[in-house]
Write a protein that holds these residues in place. Structure first.
Motif, short mmCIF file in Angstrom:
data_model
loop_
_atom_site.label_atom_id
_atom_site.label_comp_id
_atom_site.label_asym_id
_atom_site.label_seq_id
_atom_site.Cartn_x
_atom_site.Cartn_y
_atom_site.Cartn_z
N PHE A 66 34.81 38.54 55.49
CA PHE A 66 35.33 38.21 54.16
C PHE A 66 34.74 39.12 53.09
N THR A 67 35.56 39.48 52.13
CA THR A 67 35.15 40.28 50.99
C THR A 67 34.54 39.38 49.93
N VAL A 68 34.04 40.00 48.87
CA VAL A 68 33.52 39.23 47.75
C VAL A 68 34.59 38.28 47.22
N TYR A 69 35.80 38.78 47.05
CA TYR A 69 36.88 37.95 46.51
C TYR A 69 37.13 36.75 47.41
N ASP A 70 37.21 36.98 48.72
CA ASP A 70 37.44 35.89 49.66
C ASP A 70 36.35 34.83 49.52
N ALA A 71 35.11 35.29 49.51
CA ALA A 71 33.97 34.38 49.51
C ALA A 71 33.90 33.56 48.23
N LEU A 72 34.37 34.12 47.10
CA LEU A 72 34.35 33.38 45.84
C LEU A 72 35.13 32.07 45.95
N LEU A 73 36.29 32.13 46.58
CA LEU A 73 37.13 30.95 46.71
C LEU A 73 36.41 29.84 47.46
N LEU A 74 35.72 30.21 48.53
CA LEU A 74 35.02 29.22 49.34
C LEU A 74 33.77 28.73 48.62
N GLN A 75 33.06 29.64 48.00
CA GLN A 75 31.81 29.27 47.34
C GLN A 75 32.06 28.32 46.18
N GLU A 76 33.10 28.59 45.41
CA GLU A 76 33.46 27.70 44.31
C GLU A 76 33.78 26.31 44.83
N THR A 298 38.30 36.06 34.65
CA THR A 298 37.20 37.03 34.55
C THR A 298 36.59 37.31 35.91
N ILE A 299 36.15 36.26 36.61
CA ILE A 299 35.40 36.48 37.85
C ILE A 299 36.28 36.99 38.98
N TYR A 300 37.49 36.45 39.12
CA TYR A 300 38.38 36.94 40.18
C TYR A 300 38.93 38.32 39.85
N GLY A 301 39.08 38.59 38.57
CA GLY A 301 39.52 39.92 38.17
C GLY A 301 38.49 40.98 38.51
N VAL A 302 37.23 40.68 38.23
CA VAL A 302 36.16 41.62 38.54
C VAL A 302 36.01 41.77 40.05
N GLY A 304 38.34 41.49 42.24
CA GLY A 304 39.45 42.32 42.70
C GLY A 304 39.17 43.80 42.47
N LEU A 305 38.57 44.12 41.33
CA LEU A 305 38.20 45.51 41.05
C LEU A 305 37.12 46.00 42.02
N TYR A 306 36.18 45.13 42.33
CA TYR A 306 35.11 45.50 43.25
C TYR A 306 35.63 45.77 44.66
N ASN A 307 36.67 45.06 45.05
CA ASN A 307 37.26 45.24 46.38
C ASN A 307 38.09 46.51 46.48
N ASP A 308 38.47 47.09 45.34
CA ASP A 308 39.26 48.31 45.32
C ASP A 308 38.29 49.50 45.31
N PRO A 309 38.28 50.32 46.38
CA PRO A 309 37.30 51.41 46.47
C PRO A 309 37.34 52.37 45.30
N ILE A 310 38.52 52.62 44.75
CA ILE A 310 38.64 53.56 43.63
C ILE A 310 38.12 52.93 42.34
N LYS A 311 38.57 51.73 42.05
CA LYS A 311 38.16 51.07 40.81
C LYS A 311 36.70 50.62 40.85
N LYS A 312 36.23 50.31 42.06
CA LYS A 312 34.83 49.90 42.21
C LYS A 312 33.88 50.97 41.66
N ALA A 313 34.24 52.23 41.87
CA ALA A 313 33.38 53.33 41.43
C ALA A 313 33.30 53.44 39.91
N THR A 314 34.23 52.81 39.20
CA THR A 314 34.24 52.89 37.74
C THR A 314 33.55 51.71 37.07
N LEU A 315 33.14 50.72 37.87
CA LEU A 315 32.51 49.54 37.29
C LEU A 315 31.14 49.89 36.72
N VAL A 316 30.85 49.36 35.55
CA VAL A 316 29.56 49.62 34.89
C VAL A 316 28.86 48.29 34.61
N ASN A 317 29.43 47.52 33.70
CA ASN A 317 28.81 46.26 33.29
C ASN A 317 29.64 45.03 33.66
#
Length: 389
Positions: A66-76, A298-302, A304-317
């Motif tokens: 499971f990815t971060v996104y997947d795990a969020l659903l279960l953790q919540e 906010t959290i699922y949007g972030v 989703g960005l983290y799971n995208d290899p291209i957009k993940k590289a642009t994440l800062v804060n």
């Protein structure tokens, strides 16, 4: 808006149904866990039984991948049943996810550890120490590791070691005296000299077992030095940390659900019908749902960005922002739920008072609010200076 809107795959849906099978028993244990400040061993047994502790282990090692996104659903979802259980187990699934995503260890060690996790092993980093404060602020650990032939001898004490009573492995940060640098050692709980002292006596998240880990001349093989961080704080911020605010989001949802159910059933003799028809009550319900919707986007949007290899590289804060928004929103939502329910919410038998105390703990999980705000300001200033040339 509930989390159902954010479900994207059949695997996610199947796992949510699997969690439902233990929901009632976990909910039933939550009050007792809080009142007695006892670790929820039975909940952990059931989580191991259904395979929850290995959901973020890659499939090639026997996990669900499971990815971060997947795990969020279960953790919540799990945290809405019991906050302490949710937070305590989150450290295993986020550490496993981080270690295998980044391939921190050599392949032989990863293969071996993957087998342990596939069989239900749990792990958490043991980093915090009273003398150094929060690890994210860059303090050097007092825990030391000294080379002795093919072994290292570790001495020290760690606090806030969540899940300690039922962890199988500890990832211990220590100052390696001979090399003059920080390292992480994988220490099995069965190692001689390892002990856990029951020191966790707090007002919130009382069942996380965040006790002290004591290391008294603990000898581990040199191969158990699994990480030499290339960052200064000893605590690398990453997308897997989103599982922490997801826990508080689940608690806030539970508070909202309790309040709405209360509004639909409470009918004082001063009015006709239930209080759900009162404008002030409807305002509180609307404000809770607005806040929860904002937090989820906010959290699922972030994630989703983290799971995208291209957009993940642009994440800062963005990961820090998500944590800030969600944890503060959780506090806001629980407060509104208690205002709706009134004085009954303060009764010790009422779950709202537990939710109220539990969500406060989010302020003290990394990254802290002041760090997030400071980094946003620094980023803005730096961009402005670059734009000026």
């Amino acid at each position: 808006m509930s989390k159902e809107l954010f479900i994207q795959t059949d695997e996610q849906q199947q796992w949510l149904k699997k969690l439902e099978t233990i929901s009632e028993s976990v909910k039933e244990n939550a009050q007792q866990t809080d009142e007695q400040a006892t670790f929820p061993f039975e909940n952990f047994r059931k989580l191991r039984e259904i395979g929850y502790t290995k959901i973020t282990l890659p499939k090639e090692y026997g996990g669900d991948g499971f990815t971060v996104y997947d795990a969020l659903l279960l953790q919540e979802t799990l945290a809405s049943y019991c906050g302490s259980t949710g937070l305590a187990v989150s450290w295993t699934i986020q550490n496993v996810g981080e270690i295998f995503e980044n391939r921190y260890w050599d392949e032989q060690k990863l293969d071996w550890f993957g087998k342990q996790v596939a069989n239900g092993a749990t792990v958490n980093r043991a980093v915090s120490e009273f003398a150094m404060g929060s690890p994210v602020r860059g303090g050097r650990p007092g825990t030391s590791a000294k080379r002795d032939g093919d072994y290292y001898v570790i001495n020290g004490r760690k606090n806030y070691t969540s899940g300690a009573p039922d962890l199988d492995y500890f990832l211990v940060s220590a100052w390696i005296e001979d090399e003059g640098q920080l390292g992480f050692f994988l220490v099995p709980k069965t190692t001689e000299g390892v002990s856990v002292e029951n020191t966790w006596d707090v007002a919130s998240m009382r069942g996380t077992g965040s006790d002290d880990l004591v290391l008294d001349n603990v000898r581990v093989d040199k191969t158990n030095l699994v990480e030499i961080p290339n960052y200064s704080t000893g605590f690398k911020l990453n997308g897997w940390l989103l599982l922490i605010p997801a826990t508080y989001l689940g608690i806030a949802q539970a508070a909202r659900d309790y309040a709405v159910n209360f509004a639909n059933s409470h009918s004082p003799n001063s009015i006709q019908g239930t209080i759900a028809q009162l404008p002030n009550v409807q305002t509180l319900i609307g404000e809770m749902d607005l806040a929860l919707t904002r937090a989820r986007f906010t959290i699922y949007g972030v994630a989703g960005l983290y799971n995208d290899p291209i957009k993940k590289a642009t994440l800062v804060n963005e990961i820090n922002i998500a944590k800030h928004v969600v944890t503060n929103t959780a506090i806001e939502v629980v407060d509104k739920a208690m205002r709706l329910v009134g004085a009954k919410s303060l009764q010790r038998s009422n779950p709202l008072q537990r939710y109220y105390r539990d969500v406060r703990a989010g302020l003290h999980n990394p990254p802290m609010d002041d760090i997030t705000i400071k980094r946003l300001a620094e980023t803005a200033i730096e961009k402005s200076l670059k734009a000026k040339g």
